[in-house]
Every structure is written in C-alpha cells, then in structure tokens.
Scaffold this motif. Structure first.
Motif, PDB file in Angstrom:
ATOM      1  N   ILE A  72       0.869  -1.176   0.000  1.00 31.79           N
ATOM      2  CA  ILE A  72       0.000   0.000   0.000  1.00 31.79           C
ATOM      3  C   ILE A  72       0.901   1.221   0.000  1.00 31.79           C
ATOM      4  CG2 ILE A  72      -1.811   1.246   1.231  1.00 31.79           C
ATOM      5  CD1 ILE A  72      -2.605  -1.506   2.468  1.00 31.79           C
ATOM      6  N   LYS A  73       0.711   2.074  -0.986  1.00 34.22           N
ATOM      7  CA  LYS A  73       1.540   3.265  -1.162  1.00 34.22           C
ATOM      8  C   LYS A  73       1.041   4.411  -0.281  1.00 34.22           C
ATOM      9  CE  LYS A  73       3.606   1.187  -4.648  1.00 34.22           C
ATOM     10  NZ  LYS A  73       3.445  -0.216  -4.377  1.00 34.22           N
ATOM     11  N   PRO A  74       1.915   5.375   0.043  1.00 32.68           N
ATOM     12  CA  PRO A  74       1.474   6.546   0.816  1.00 32.68           C
ATOM     13  C   PRO A  74       0.324   7.261   0.096  1.00 32.68           C
ATOM     14  CG  PRO A  74       3.854   6.509   0.652  1.00 32.68           C
ATOM     15  CD  PRO A  74       3.345   5.434  -0.279  1.00 32.68           C
ATOM     16  N   GLY A  75      -0.720   7.599   0.825  1.00 36.40           N
ATOM     17  CA  GLY A  75      -1.853   8.324   0.260  1.00 36.40           C
ATOM     18  C   GLY A  75      -2.871   7.450  -0.435  1.00 36.40           C
ATOM     19  N   GLU A  76      -2.600   6.161  -0.571  1.00 32.67           N
ATOM     20  CA  GLU A  76      -3.532   5.271  -1.249  1.00 32.67           C
ATOM     21  C   GLU A  76      -4.653   4.877  -0.293  1.00 32.67           C
ATOM     22  OE1 GLU A  76      -2.813   1.997  -4.620  1.00 32.67           O
ATOM     23  OE2 GLU A  76      -1.724   1.655  -2.758  1.00 32.67           O
ATOM     24  N   PHE A  77      -5.866   4.799  -0.799  1.00 35.51           N
ATOM     25  CA  PHE A  77      -7.039   4.431  -0.013  1.00 35.51           C
ATOM     26  C   PHE A  77      -7.361   2.978  -0.313  1.00 35.51           C
ATOM     27  CE2 PHE A  77     -10.871   5.456   2.282  1.00 35.51           C
ATOM     28  CZ  PHE A  77     -11.783   4.539   1.815  1.00 35.51           C
ATOM     29  N   VAL A  78      -7.427   2.144   0.715  1.00 33.77           N
ATOM     30  CA  VAL A  78      -7.669   0.717   0.538  1.00 33.77           C
ATOM     31  C   VAL A  78      -8.845   0.295   1.400  1.00 33.77           C
ATOM     32  CG1 VAL A  78      -6.694  -1.597   0.839  1.00 33.77           C
ATOM     33  CG2 VAL A  78      -5.240   0.271   0.053  1.00 33.77           C
ATOM     34  N   SER A  79      -9.756  -0.478   0.829  1.00 31.09           N
ATOM     35  CA  SER A  79     -10.871  -1.066   1.568  1.00 31.09           C
ATOM     36  C   SER A  79     -10.735  -2.576   1.518  1.00 31.09           C
ATOM     37  CB  SER A  79     -12.209  -0.698   0.932  1.00 31.09           C
ATOM     38  OG  SER A  79     -12.427   0.677   0.980  1.00 31.09           O
ATOM     39  N   ILE A  80     -10.942  -3.212   2.645  1.00 22.70           N
ATOM     40  CA  ILE A  80     -10.966  -4.673   2.689  1.00 22.70           C
ATOM     41  C   ILE A  80     -12.413  -5.060   2.952  1.00 22.70           C
ATOM     42  CG2 ILE A  80     -10.114  -6.744   3.821  1.00 22.70           C
ATOM     43  CD1 ILE A  80      -7.610  -5.162   4.576  1.00 22.70           C
ATOM     44  N   ILE A  81     -13.003  -5.755   1.984  1.00 22.23           N
ATOM     45  CA  ILE A  81     -14.425  -6.061   2.024  1.00 22.23           C
ATOM     46  C   ILE A  81     -14.606  -7.572   1.968  1.00 22.23           C
ATOM     47  CG2 ILE A  81     -16.629  -5.745   0.827  1.00 22.23           C
ATOM     48  CD1 ILE A  81     -15.309  -3.214  -0.449  1.00 22.23           C
ATOM     49  N   GLY A  82     -15.450  -8.105   2.825  1.00 21.56           N
ATOM     50  CA  GLY A  82     -15.716  -9.539   2.794  1.00 21.56           C
ATOM     51  C   GLY A  82     -16.665  -9.933   3.895  1.00 21.56           C
ATOM     52  N   PRO A  83     -17.092 -11.185   3.859  1.00 17.86           N
ATOM     53  CA  PRO A  83     -18.046 -11.667   4.856  1.00 17.86           C
ATOM     54  C   PRO A  83     -17.404 -11.814   6.230  1.00 17.86           C
ATOM     55  CG  PRO A  83     -17.339 -13.462   3.447  1.00 17.86           C
ATOM     56  CD  PRO A  83     -16.745 -12.210   2.878  1.00 17.86           C
ATOM     57  N   SER A  84     -18.239 -11.950   7.212  1.00 14.68           N
ATOM     58  CA  SER A  84     -17.782 -12.144   8.583  1.00 14.68           C
ATOM     59  C   SER A  84     -16.848 -13.343   8.664  1.00 14.68           C
ATOM     60  CB  SER A  84     -19.003 -12.373   9.488  1.00 14.68           C
ATOM     61  OG  SER A  84     -18.592 -12.589  10.809  1.00 14.68           O
ATOM     62  N   GLY A  85     -15.720 -13.152   9.352  1.00 19.41           N
ATOM     63  CA  GLY A  85     -14.782 -14.245   9.561  1.00 19.41           C
ATOM     64  C   GLY A  85     -13.725 -14.431   8.502  1.00 19.41           C
ATOM     65  N   CYS A  86     -13.653 -13.537   7.510  1.00 12.49           N
ATOM     66  CA  CYS A  86     -12.684 -13.731   6.431  1.00 12.49           C
ATOM     67  C   CYS A  86     -11.313 -13.118   6.723  1.00 12.49           C
ATOM     68  CB  CYS A  86     -13.223 -13.207   5.103  1.00 12.49           C
ATOM     69  SG  CYS A  86     -13.316 -11.415   5.008  1.00 12.49           S
ATOM     70  N   GLY A  87     -11.165 -12.360   7.832  1.00 13.80           N
ATOM     71  CA  GLY A  87      -9.856 -11.828   8.194  1.00 13.80           C
ATOM     72  C   GLY A  87      -9.684 -10.330   8.065  1.00 13.80           C
ATOM     73  N   LYS A  88     -10.759  -9.586   7.858  1.00 15.04           N
ATOM     74  CA  LYS A  88     -10.649  -8.130   7.705  1.00 15.04           C
ATOM     75  C   LYS A  88     -10.103  -7.472   8.964  1.00 15.04           C
ATOM     76  CE  LYS A  88     -15.035  -7.690   6.994  1.00 15.04           C
ATOM     77  NZ  LYS A  88     -15.493  -9.069   7.178  1.00 15.04           N
ATOM     78  N   SER A  89     -10.733  -7.723  10.094  1.00 14.89           N
ATOM     79  CA  SER A  89     -10.284  -7.113  11.353  1.00 14.89           C
ATOM     80  C   SER A  89      -8.913  -7.628  11.763  1.00 14.89           C
ATOM     81  CB  SER A  89     -11.289  -7.379  12.473  1.00 14.89           C
ATOM     82  OG  SER A  89     -12.510  -6.737  12.182  1.00 14.89           O
ATOM     83  N   THR A  90      -8.660  -8.904  11.535  1.00 12.45           N
ATOM     84  CA  THR A  90      -7.351  -9.476  11.860  1.00 12.45           C
ATOM     85  C   THR A  90      -6.261  -8.776  11.061  1.00 12.45           C
ATOM     86  OG1 THR A  90      -8.344 -11.606  12.414  1.00 12.45           O
ATOM     87  CG2 THR A  90      -5.987 -11.602  11.887  1.00 12.45           C
ATOM     88  N   THR A  91      -6.521  -8.519   9.782  1.00  7.35           N
ATOM     89  CA  THR A  91      -5.546  -7.808   8.950  1.00  7.35           C
ATOM     90  C   THR A  91      -5.255  -6.431   9.529  1.00  7.35           C
ATOM     91  OG1 THR A  91      -6.270  -8.982   6.963  1.00  7.35           O
ATOM     92  CG2 THR A  91      -5.070  -6.925   6.625  1.00  7.35           C
ATOM     93  N   MET A  92      -6.304  -5.696   9.919  1.00  5.18           N
ATOM     94  CA  MET A  92      -6.116  -4.363  10.501  1.00  5.18           C
ATOM     95  C   MET A  92      -5.291  -4.434  11.781  1.00  5.18           C
ATOM     96  SD  MET A  92      -7.426  -2.105   8.563  1.00  5.18           S
ATOM     97  CE  MET A  92      -7.343  -0.757   9.708  1.00  5.18           C
ATOM     98  N   LEU A  93      -5.598  -5.402  12.630  1.00  8.11           N
ATOM     99  CA  LEU A  93      -4.862  -5.539  13.894  1.00  8.11           C
ATOM    100  C   LEU A  93      -3.391  -5.869  13.653  1.00  8.11           C
ATOM    101  CD1 LEU A  93      -7.542  -7.462  15.970  1.00  8.11           C
ATOM    102  CD2 LEU A  93      -6.867  -5.064  16.230  1.00  8.11           C
ATOM    103  N   LEU A  94      -3.114  -6.679  12.640  1.00 12.28           N
ATOM    104  CA  LEU A  94      -1.730  -7.056  12.342  1.00 12.28           C
ATOM    105  C   LEU A  94      -0.924  -5.901  11.761  1.00 12.28           C
ATOM    106  CD1 LEU A  94      -2.362 -10.596  10.790  1.00 12.28           C
ATOM    107  CD2 LEU A  94      -1.362 -10.097  13.032  1.00 12.28           C
ATOM    108  N   VAL A  95      -1.498  -5.144  10.817  1.00 17.24           N
ATOM    109  CA  VAL A  95      -0.724  -4.081  10.165  1.00 17.24           C
ATOM    110  C   VAL A  95      -0.596  -2.830  11.033  1.00 17.24           C
ATOM    111  CG1 VAL A  95      -1.214  -4.913   7.834  1.00 17.24           C
ATOM    112  CG2 VAL A  95      -2.632  -3.105   8.815  1.00 17.24           C
ATOM    113  N   THR A  96      -1.319  -2.777  12.144  1.00 17.76           N
ATOM    114  CA  THR A  96      -1.172  -1.662  13.079  1.00 17.76           C
ATOM    115  C   THR A  96      -0.354  -2.057  14.306  1.00 17.76           C
ATOM    116  OG1 THR A  96      -3.255  -2.210  14.159  1.00 17.76           O
ATOM    117  CG2 THR A  96      -3.326  -0.534  12.394  1.00 17.76           C
ATOM    118  N   GLY A  97       0.054  -3.322  14.369  1.00 18.85           N
ATOM    119  CA  GLY A  97       0.860  -3.774  15.488  1.00 18.85           C
ATOM    120  C   GLY A  97       0.067  -4.067  16.747  1.00 18.85           C
ATOM    121  N   LEU A  98      -1.257  -4.067  16.661  1.00 18.77           N
ATOM    122  CA  LEU A  98      -2.082  -4.349  17.835  1.00 18.77           C
ATOM    123  C   LEU A  98      -2.178  -5.841  18.121  1.00 18.77           C
ATOM    124  CD1 LEU A  98      -4.907  -1.732  17.244  1.00 18.77           C
ATOM    125  CD2 LEU A  98      -3.042  -1.620  18.908  1.00 18.77           C
ATOM    126  N   GLU A  99      -1.808  -6.651  17.145  1.00 15.35           N
ATOM    127  CA  GLU A  99      -1.790  -8.107  17.296  1.00 15.35           C
ATOM    128  C   GLU A  99      -0.523  -8.602  16.594  1.00 15.35           C
ATOM    129  OE1 GLU A  99      -2.967 -11.621  18.640  1.00 15.35           O
ATOM    130  OE2 GLU A  99      -4.424 -10.000  18.802  1.00 15.35           O
TER     131      GLU A  99
END
Length: 158
Positions: A72-99
């Motif tokens: 993901i480049k600086p200034g780029e807008f990215v949306s992660i879209i998918g059904p419940s349980g596919c890893g959207k929140s997990t991805t956010m937690l990993l790339v922010t260092g919260l998990e």
C-alpha cells in the motif's frame, strides 16, 4: 475460509480495482495517489510479506489469515471487504501492530513494525468503550496513554 475482496481507490488513476485475497499474493494495488517523497505525499507505506495469523494451538488451532502480501503506497485508499470471519479485522490488527503475526512481516515506511502504531485510529464494528470510564474519559484515553498535555486535549474533547 471465505475470500475477502480488497478494493483500492486511486484518485489519479483507475477509479477502482478489485482483488481477492489470492490475487494479493501476486498483485499489488494499482497506481499511486501521491508519488512517494513528493511535497503532497500523505500517510505511510504499508508492506506485508507472508502475513499469517493462527490463534490457539493443537486441537484448538484456528488459521485466521494468510499468508498474504500487501503493498500500500502513501496516500492510497484501501478497503478490505468480505463476509464475517474472512480476516478483515485481523488484517487491521496485524498491520497496526495491535496483534502480533504468527508468521510473516510488516513494514511501515520501510521500517519493521515492532510495536503498536500510536498515530493511527481504527473504527471497529462493535463498540470498544471501557465500561468503567465515563464517555469523556474514554475519549481522553489516548491522551493518557501517549502522555500528551491533558488541558490542551480536554479542551478539544469538550
């Protein structure tokens, strides 16, 4: 596991492209919103390689995500879209260092992610207020954690 779709929006190029999680292993988001290093560049680059998350172990092991690669480049807008349980929140937690990841790596602006990023905000689906704090004290939590000037931020919060 259900497949998520990642959508990238680049105001300077194509209106929107869709990639499945499988596509993310071989493709990167198209174009740059702001060329890296330019005066108008906003945000930070996020790069992940082989990012994987497994919860539990043995009989209780649950493979939640990955392996995935992200560019993901600086200034780029990215949306992660998918059904419940596919890893959207997990991805956010990993790339922010919260998990912490089970495998793989994350770099922010080319530097390894070794601790949670304090300059980021995430809005989750469910409320994450601390029940024992008042509304204003929940708002002020980041000020406390980061040791910022209480009076300055309390005035802004009010």
């Amino acid at each position: 596991m259900a497949d998520a779709v990642v959508q990238t929006l680049n105001p300077d190029k194509a209106p929107m492209t869709d990639m499945t999680m499988a596509d993310m292993k071989t493709r990167t988001p198209s174009g740059l919103a702001h060329p890296a290093g330019s005066a108008g560049a906003a945000g930070a680059s996020i790069n992940a390689r082989g990012l994987t998350k497994v919860f539990g172990s043995g009989d209780t092991e649950f493979h939640a995500l990955g392996p995935i690669d992200l560019d993901i480049k600086p200034g780029e807008f990215v949306s992660i879209i998918g059904p419940s349980g596919c890893g959207k929140s997990t991805t956010m937690l990993l790339v922010t260092g919260l998990e912490p990841p089970s495998a793989g790596s994350v770099e922010i602006d080319g530097k390894p992610l070794t601790a949670p990023i304090s300059e980021i905000g995430i809005v989750f689906q469910d409320h994450l207020l601390l029940d024992f704090r008042t509304a204003i004290n929940n708002v002020m939590l980041q000020q406390e954690i980061r040791g910022l000037d209480r009076a300055k931020f309390r005035e802004r919060a009010d």
